[in-house]
Design a protein around this motif. Sequence first.
Motif, PDB file in Angstrom:
ATOM      1  N   VAL A  36      32.867  95.092  -4.973  1.00 55.47           N
ATOM      2  CA  VAL A  36      31.501  95.000  -5.457  1.00 55.47           C
ATOM      3  C   VAL A  36      31.400  93.800  -6.378  1.00 55.47           C
ATOM      4  O   VAL A  36      32.215  93.644  -7.296  1.00 55.47           O
ATOM      5  N   PHE A  37      30.421  92.910  -6.128  1.00 55.67           N
ATOM      6  CA  PHE A  37      30.181  91.744  -6.970  1.00 55.67           C
ATOM      7  C   PHE A  37      28.774  91.815  -7.542  1.00 55.67           C
ATOM      8  O   PHE A  37      27.805  92.022  -6.808  1.00 55.67           O
ATOM      9  N   VAL A  38      28.663  91.624  -8.854  1.00 58.96           N
ATOM     10  CA  VAL A  38      27.370  91.522  -9.528  1.00 58.96           C
ATOM     11  C   VAL A  38      27.224  90.093 -10.026  1.00 58.96           C
ATOM     12  O   VAL A  38      28.129  89.565 -10.691  1.00 58.96           O
ATOM     13  N   SER A  39      26.098  89.454  -9.712  1.00 55.60           N
ATOM     14  CA  SER A  39      25.906  88.042 -10.023  1.00 55.60           C
ATOM     15  C   SER A  39      24.617  87.821 -10.788  1.00 55.60           C
ATOM     16  O   SER A  39      23.644  88.561 -10.624  1.00 55.60           O
ATOM     17  N   ALA A  40      24.618  86.792 -11.626  1.00 57.12           N
ATOM     18  CA  ALA A  40      23.412  86.323 -12.303  1.00 57.12           C
ATOM     19  C   ALA A  40      23.328  84.821 -12.098  1.00 57.12           C
ATOM     20  O   ALA A  40      24.348  84.123 -12.142  1.00 57.12           O
ATOM     21  N   GLY A  41      22.116  84.318 -11.851  1.00 57.35           N
ATOM     22  CA  GLY A  41      22.024  82.893 -11.562  1.00 57.35           C
ATOM     23  C   GLY A  41      20.622  82.360 -11.702  1.00 57.35           C
ATOM     24  O   GLY A  41      19.671  83.076 -12.044  1.00 57.35           O
ATOM     25  N   GLN A  42      20.498  81.064 -11.433  1.00 55.33           N
ATOM     26  CA  GLN A  42      19.217  80.380 -11.486  1.00 55.33           C
ATOM     27  C   GLN A  42      19.165  79.350 -10.377  1.00 55.33           C
ATOM     28  O   GLN A  42      20.171  78.702 -10.060  1.00 55.33           O
ATOM     29  N   THR A  43      17.984  79.187  -9.767  1.00 53.07           N
ATOM     30  CA  THR A  43      17.798  78.207  -8.726  1.00 53.07           C
ATOM     31  C   THR A  43      16.477  77.476  -8.952  1.00 53.07           C
ATOM     32  O   THR A  43      15.836  77.665  -9.997  1.00 53.07           O
ATOM     33  N   GLU A  44      16.052  76.649  -8.004  1.00 57.84           N
ATOM     34  CA  GLU A  44      14.817  75.884  -8.122  1.00 57.84           C
ATOM     35  C   GLU A  44      14.006  76.012  -6.837  1.00 57.84           C
ATOM     36  O   GLU A  44      14.564  76.193  -5.752  1.00 57.84           O
ATOM     37  N   LEU A  45      12.679  75.890  -6.966  1.00 57.23           N
ATOM     38  CA  LEU A  45      11.816  75.819  -5.787  1.00 57.23           C
ATOM     39  C   LEU A  45      10.456  75.285  -6.200  1.00 57.23           C
ATOM     40  O   LEU A  45      10.092  75.279  -7.381  1.00 57.23           O
ATOM     41  N   SER A  46       9.689  74.813  -5.215  1.00 55.45           N
ATOM     42  CA  SER A  46       8.343  74.302  -5.432  1.00 55.45           C
ATOM     43  C   SER A  46       7.377  75.073  -4.547  1.00 55.45           C
ATOM     44  O   SER A  46       7.714  75.461  -3.431  1.00 55.45           O
ATOM     45  N   ALA A  47       6.159  75.289  -5.060  1.00 54.80           N
ATOM     46  CA  ALA A  47       5.130  75.996  -4.304  1.00 54.80           C
ATOM     47  C   ALA A  47       3.852  75.171  -4.329  1.00 54.80           C
ATOM     48  O   ALA A  47       3.458  74.646  -5.376  1.00 54.80           O
ATOM     49  N   ASP A  48       3.188  75.047  -3.179  1.00 52.96           N
ATOM     50  CA  ASP A  48       1.924  74.327  -3.072  1.00 52.96           C
ATOM     51  C   ASP A  48       0.773  75.285  -3.329  1.00 52.96           C
ATOM     52  O   ASP A  48       0.646  76.313  -2.662  1.00 52.96           O
ATOM     53  N   VAL A  49      -0.073  74.938  -4.306  1.00 54.61           N
ATOM     54  CA  VAL A  49      -1.282  75.700  -4.605  1.00 54.61           C
ATOM     55  C   VAL A  49      -2.450  74.734  -4.508  1.00 54.61           C
ATOM     56  O   VAL A  49      -2.723  73.970  -5.429  1.00 54.61           O
ATOM     57  N   GLY A  50      -3.131  74.740  -3.361  1.00 55.22           N
ATOM     58  CA  GLY A  50      -4.177  73.743  -3.132  1.00 55.22           C
ATOM     59  C   GLY A  50      -3.563  72.355  -3.099  1.00 55.22           C
ATOM     60  O   GLY A  50      -2.644  72.078  -2.337  1.00 55.22           O
ATOM     61  N   GLU A  51      -4.062  71.478  -3.961  1.00 52.37           N
ATOM     62  CA  GLU A  51      -3.537  70.122  -4.048  1.00 52.37           C
ATOM     63  C   GLU A  51      -2.469  69.989  -5.122  1.00 52.37           C
ATOM     64  O   GLU A  51      -1.966  68.890  -5.352  1.00 52.37           O
ATOM     65  N   LYS A  52      -2.147  71.066  -5.799  1.00 54.97           N
ATOM     66  CA  LYS A  52      -1.151  71.032  -6.871  1.00 54.97           C
ATOM     67  C   LYS A  52       0.178  71.600  -6.390  1.00 54.97           C
ATOM     68  O   LYS A  52       0.229  72.472  -5.528  1.00 54.97           O
ATOM     69  N   VAL A  53       1.255  71.088  -6.986  1.00 54.57           N
ATOM     70  CA  VAL A  53       2.605  71.565  -6.724  1.00 54.57           C
ATOM     71  C   VAL A  53       3.134  72.212  -7.994  1.00 54.57           C
ATOM     72  O   VAL A  53       3.159  71.575  -9.059  1.00 54.57           O
ATOM     73  N   VAL A  54       3.540  73.461  -7.887  1.00 59.90           N
ATOM     74  CA  VAL A  54       4.070  74.205  -9.029  1.00 59.90           C
ATOM     75  C   VAL A  54       5.577  74.309  -8.875  1.00 59.90           C
ATOM     76  O   VAL A  54       6.076  74.735  -7.835  1.00 59.90           O
TER      77      VAL A  54
END
Length: 334
Positions: A36-54
């Motif tokens: 059993v492995f328990v992990s904690a982490g962080q990643t990145e992503l972008s989302a398009d909302v209309g003409e804006k990128v979040v």
Amino acid sequence: MKIKSPNLLAYSTLSLSIIALCSLSLTSVNASAASVFVSAGQTELSADVGEKVVNFKPRGSSLSMSFEPSENWSLNVYLSQYSDDADLTLDNSLPTQADYNEDSYGLSTTYFNEQWSYQLGYSVYQDDLILSNRKHEPFKEDTRAPSYFGSVGYSWIGEDSNSSPFGDTTLQSSTYHSISAGLQYSDWEQHQVRFAPPQHPPRLMPPQSFDNKGNNLYVDLSYDFSLYNPLSSDAGIVWGAALSWHYLISGESNLIAINGRSINQIVSRLPKNSRTTNFINSTRASSSGSSYGVVASYISFELNKNWTVEFEVSSSIAGDNDTQAGSISVGYTF
């Protein structure tokens, strides 16, 4: 406003059931191992909302479980949840908060024949994105993407072995190599709802709904290299690096970053005649586009026969939206 996933209780119940099943099986049959492995982490992503990128940097945790009922078979289960929020300003100039939540789960089975391995699996990724301000929620979006995958792998031990530079120098360090090739097919559905400002009655400006769906098929190729340095007969350090490449064969590429994050990227399984260690990359960078790669490096500390601690960093390359990710995992082998 934080998004609460309705699957959390189901995930917890499933996790406890699987752990109980592994424990009962280990006491009743001659099973090889369970972990059993328990992990904690962080990643990145972008989302398009209309003409804006979040831009988001989701943080979260995952649970990976592996059970070997025999020397030739392995069963794996994977669960994860990540979330983040960001502030932005839309055309109406009202301060707006974007809340993002994602969860995924999956299972796979692997058959080992000497140095060859054959894997089949199924995974589901789903996320929610909600925009809200002090007056109303102008935008909602949810995505669901189930995936089916299969791969063939081959692992071997390096010919050269040297004395371990750490701990007991009478022990020999070893190098391990693993290559694999696979296919992954994904169906995805995306639903958006846009709400008019509250000053407009719903009967005059009803919510606008948009549905989009598609599928994609792509090839995964990967190579993994690791060096094992024993500290004693029961402990050691594994240093490793992995390179994978993902090439779209057919379908849409706009959700490759989502579909690419599946449990078939449990990095490698060392040959049966060596020490076996699970390298669980619960949070690995991804990208989008018709072709992209992922480079990862990790270090795993085998504290004794049961406990393992692992650190990993990864970065995607040559894609449309390259990202970075990092994670720490703690594992226990029964």
